[in-house]
Write an enzyme that holds these catalytic residues in place. Structure first.
Site, PDB file in Angstrom:
ATOM      1  N   ASP A   8       0.850  -1.182   0.000  1.00 59.76           N
ATOM      2  CA  ASP A   8       0.000   0.000   0.000  1.00 59.76           C
ATOM      3  C   ASP A   8       0.894   1.243   0.000  1.00 59.76           C
ATOM      4  O   ASP A   8       2.087   1.164   0.315  1.00 59.76           O
ATOM      5  CB  ASP A   8      -0.877  -0.042   1.262  1.00 59.76           C
ATOM      6  CG  ASP A   8      -1.620   1.253   1.520  1.00 59.76           C
ATOM      7  OD1 ASP A   8      -2.321   1.731   0.622  1.00 59.76           O
ATOM      8  OD2 ASP A   8      -1.467   1.800   2.631  1.00 59.76           O
ATOM      9  N   ASP A  10      -0.444   5.111   0.860  1.00 59.41           N
ATOM     10  CA  ASP A  10      -0.807   6.048   1.928  1.00 59.41           C
ATOM     11  C   ASP A  10      -0.872   5.352   3.285  1.00 59.41           C
ATOM     12  O   ASP A  10      -1.609   4.381   3.465  1.00 59.41           O
ATOM     13  CB  ASP A  10      -2.167   6.687   1.632  1.00 59.41           C
ATOM     14  CG  ASP A  10      -2.117   7.611   0.427  1.00 59.41           C
ATOM     15  OD1 ASP A  10      -1.082   8.257   0.226  1.00 59.41           O
ATOM     16  OD2 ASP A  10      -3.116   7.690  -0.311  1.00 59.41           O
ATOM     17  N   LYS A 158      -8.149  -4.847  -3.294  1.00 64.20           N
ATOM     18  CA  LYS A 158      -6.703  -5.011  -3.431  1.00 64.20           C
ATOM     19  C   LYS A 158      -6.268  -6.474  -3.469  1.00 64.20           C
ATOM     20  O   LYS A 158      -5.284  -6.827  -4.123  1.00 64.20           O
ATOM     21  CB  LYS A 158      -5.987  -4.271  -2.297  1.00 64.20           C
ATOM     22  CG  LYS A 158      -6.105  -2.756  -2.399  1.00 64.20           C
ATOM     23  CD  LYS A 158      -5.240  -2.062  -1.357  1.00 64.20           C
ATOM     24  CE  LYS A 158      -5.307  -0.548  -1.496  1.00 64.20           C
ATOM     25  NZ  LYS A 158      -4.425   0.140  -0.536  1.00 64.20           N
ATOM     26  N   ASP A 181      -1.815  -0.799   5.815  1.00 64.92           N
ATOM     27  CA  ASP A 181      -2.141  -0.206   7.116  1.00 64.92           C
ATOM     28  C   ASP A 181      -3.618   0.047   7.337  1.00 64.92           C
ATOM     29  O   ASP A 181      -4.053   0.275   8.463  1.00 64.92           O
ATOM     30  CB  ASP A 181      -1.410   1.142   7.263  1.00 64.92           C
ATOM     31  CG  ASP A 181      -2.086   2.243   6.452  1.00 64.92           C
ATOM     32  OD1 ASP A 181      -2.609   3.197   7.039  1.00 64.92           O
ATOM     33  OD2 ASP A 181      -2.117   2.121   5.214  1.00 64.92           O
ATOM     34  N   ASP A 185      -7.034  -2.540   3.007  1.00 65.39           N
ATOM     35  CA  ASP A 185      -5.899  -3.429   2.718  1.00 65.39           C
ATOM     36  C   ASP A 185      -6.132  -4.844   3.237  1.00 65.39           C
ATOM     37  O   ASP A 185      -5.360  -5.750   2.914  1.00 65.39           O
ATOM     38  CB  ASP A 185      -4.616  -2.896   3.366  1.00 65.39           C
ATOM     39  CG  ASP A 185      -4.196  -1.540   2.834  1.00 65.39           C
ATOM     40  OD1 ASP A 185      -4.385  -1.298   1.631  1.00 65.39           O
ATOM     41  OD2 ASP A 185      -3.692  -0.727   3.631  1.00 65.39           O
TER      42      ASP A 185
END
Length: 235
Positions: A8, A10, A158, A181, A185
């Protein structure tokens, strides 16, 4: 043996969760993995131009996976999703006071909306539930990334994006590691052989991964990268 890492952006490659500045430590971590023969993909809720641009400048060689897994770029476009939220869903989000992302005009499948400061962020679940009442009828779902609220097709996510990217590269699930995070995710973190997160990840993510770094954001990513490499060298 880990041959491929999907991460990931951000909150994972940034200085900390909630920050948008890319961490120098995270860049070093990606280049360390690549130097040790491990391909790295950036997977993000951001649009493809943003994700693909970051991939090139940072030095990752794996596919760029954007729009929460809905589109992959690796020697050409690969559309995982096949539709885009209708105007009705977009209008509902705006009427609720959410702010449309400037990136939406560059998106193919996933639309993103920010929660402005004058709205109560503690009511994120309420916003999601309200939009889901309508979105489910059209075959769409709603995700919260910790940065923005996303409306995307049901077959997006994802986890699906990483699965297809792995197949494009010829890697088996047991050769894949995932790092993230945020709540969006989680499905990705359940794919592959190894999963990890920075110290300041969401509680849901911490309850999902196999390794939690002792440091936040990009510093945590570098720690994870070194852990992966050192573990493989010791085998």
């Amino acid at each position: 043996m880990i041959k491929y890492v999907a991460t990931d952006v951000d909150g994972t490659l940034t200085i900390r969760r909630g920050d948008v500045r890319i961490s120098i430590e995270a860049i070093n971590g990606i280049r360390l993995l690549e130097a040790n023969g491990i391909k790295v993909s950036l997977i993000s809720g951001n649009s493809l131009p943003v994700t693909l641009g970051l991939r090139g400048y940072i030095g990752a060689s794996g596919p760029a996976i954007a729009e929460n897994g809905c589109i992959i770029y690796f020697h050409g476009y690969k559309h995982v999703c096949n539709s885009k939220p209708p105007d009705e869903l977009k209008d509902i989000a705006i009427k609720m006071g959410l702010v449309e992302s400037w990136q939406n005009k560059f998106r193919f499948h996933d639309l993103a909306f920010f929660i402005p400061k004058n709205l109560d962020k503690s009511k994120i679940k309420d916003y999601i539930n309200e939009i889901e009442k309508i979105s489910n009828k059209y075959g769409f779902k709603v995700l919260w990334s910790g940065y923005a609220l996303h409306i995307l097709p049901e077959n997006g996510g994802k986890g699906q994006g990483v699965k297809i990217a792995s197949e494009l590269l010829g890697y088996k699930p047991e050769e894949v590691a995932t790092i993230g995070d945020g709540e969006n995710d989680v499905d990705m973190l359940k794919f592959g052989n190894f999963s990890a997160c920075p110290q300041d990840a969401s509680e849901e993510v911490k309850g999902t991964v196999k390794y939690i770094a002792s440091k936040p954001g990009g510093e945590g990513f570098l720690e994870i990268a070194k852990f992966i490499i050192n573990k493989q060298k010791s085998v």
